[in-house]
Design an enzyme around this catalytic site. Sequence first.
Site, short mmCIF file in Angstrom:
data_model
loop_
_atom_site.label_atom_id
_atom_site.label_comp_id
_atom_site.label_asym_id
_atom_site.label_seq_id
_atom_site.Cartn_x
_atom_site.Cartn_y
_atom_site.Cartn_z
N LYS A 87 16.48 19.51 -19.82
CA LYS A 87 17.52 18.66 -18.95
C LYS A 87 16.69 18.53 -17.70
O LYS A 87 16.28 19.36 -16.88
CB LYS A 87 18.77 19.78 -18.73
CG LYS A 87 19.64 18.98 -17.84
CD LYS A 87 20.49 18.09 -18.94
CE LYS A 87 21.61 18.81 -19.75
NZ LYS A 87 22.35 17.94 -20.70
N HIS B 252 -2.64 -1.16 4.37
CA HIS B 252 -3.39 -2.14 5.09
C HIS B 252 -2.58 -3.04 6.32
O HIS B 252 -1.50 -3.32 6.03
CB HIS B 252 -3.73 -3.33 4.22
CG HIS B 252 -4.78 -2.94 2.96
ND1 HIS B 252 -5.94 -2.36 3.08
CD2 HIS B 252 -4.36 -2.84 1.74
CE1 HIS B 252 -6.39 -2.02 1.99
NE2 HIS B 252 -5.55 -2.35 1.05
N THR C 140 20.09 21.78 -24.14
CA THR C 140 19.69 21.37 -22.90
C THR C 140 20.94 21.48 -21.84
O THR C 140 20.51 21.85 -20.61
CB THR C 140 19.34 19.99 -22.65
OG1 THR C 140 20.59 19.08 -22.95
CG2 THR C 140 18.10 19.49 -23.59
N GLN D 261 -11.57 7.61 1.90
CA GLN D 261 -12.07 8.45 0.84
C GLN D 261 -12.67 9.75 1.67
O GLN D 261 -12.24 10.98 1.34
CB GLN D 261 -13.39 8.32 0.08
CG GLN D 261 -12.83 7.23 -1.09
CD GLN D 261 -12.88 5.90 -0.75
OE1 GLN D 261 -12.65 5.48 0.54
NE2 GLN D 261 -13.07 4.62 -1.69
N ARG E 136 -9.95 -0.12 13.29
CA ARG E 136 -8.93 -0.53 12.66
C ARG E 136 -7.79 0.40 12.67
O ARG E 136 -7.98 1.46 12.99
CB ARG E 136 -9.32 -0.83 11.18
CG ARG E 136 -9.95 0.17 10.26
CD ARG E 136 -9.98 0.09 8.72
NE ARG E 136 -10.28 1.20 8.14
CZ ARG E 136 -10.56 1.49 6.90
NH1 ARG E 136 -10.07 0.38 6.23
NH2 ARG E 136 -10.75 2.58 6.22
#
Length: 311
Positions: free
Chosen positions: A13, A260, A58, A232, A184
């Site tokens: 469920k 971005h 369930t 990264q 940035r």
Amino acid sequence: MTRFVLGQNQYGKAENRVVKITRDGDTHHIKDLNVSVALSGDMEEVHRSGSNANVLPTDTTKNTVFAFAKEHGIESAEDLGVKLARHFVDNNEPIHRARIRIEEYGWERIETSKGGARFVGSDEIAHSFVRKGQETRVAQITYDGHGIQVLSGFKDLTVLNSTNSEFFGYLKDKYTTLQEDYDRILATTVSTWWRHNWDGIDSHAPDWDRSYNGVRKHALQAFAETYSYSLQQTLFEMGVRVLNSRDEVDEIRFSMPNKHHFRSDLSPFGIDNEAKDGAVYYAADRPYGLIEATILRDGAEQLIPVDMTNL
């Protein structure tokens, strides 16, 4: 005659919405969970003939979730998940494996008027909450009758550094138009799972809430304190900081879309728009770079499925 083989299967469920109120006098506490149960085991016959002899309904799994929340309380998502997984496997012979997946939605108290305000009793209110707008806490507990695997995590936590981020020196070909950037915005929405080295057999379970808060704190501190040359690199530093700080964690996986922010081109209006002067950006929601990786202790086995966090 062609013979067909039953492959991996499970049932249960999904998305049982459980809200548990604990009353400590006039002060109330709330736990708000979304619990999904998946069971597997000796299910060959139900698929081939329709015999339900080995099937726990369930609806029963749903009832169990709510009954356990009342009888045992909800100390944490992980604690409830461990109790449920053990119950389904240890008390139902045909069931060999249980996976409990939980989302937890945070609430915080509404700040009320100070004592002496014109609102009578406002300084005594401790039962009103507002939904937090940050991350959703998640947990997955898997039990096979022997050992337990506990994964904890969160999703949809948006963070941003407005400087101390660069991106340059990347591969370029004839289709490359992106300009190198030496100041940035770095923004992402963090989704992560981490695996505890506790297996439920010998040692005591971790303090799940303390562990969660510690992982979250160290991941965010690493995001804030890393001078980033790539998302990264930032991701890796976040994982390393967590593993260095939390001995109970052996593996952590991140999925981090690059949200971005591009500087608006205001040159047609004779306006400079440089980061050093406080630039104006437009936030692009699609498409986005999607950065994902797993960081492990040396010698640890990678066990978090790669498809738990990505698209």
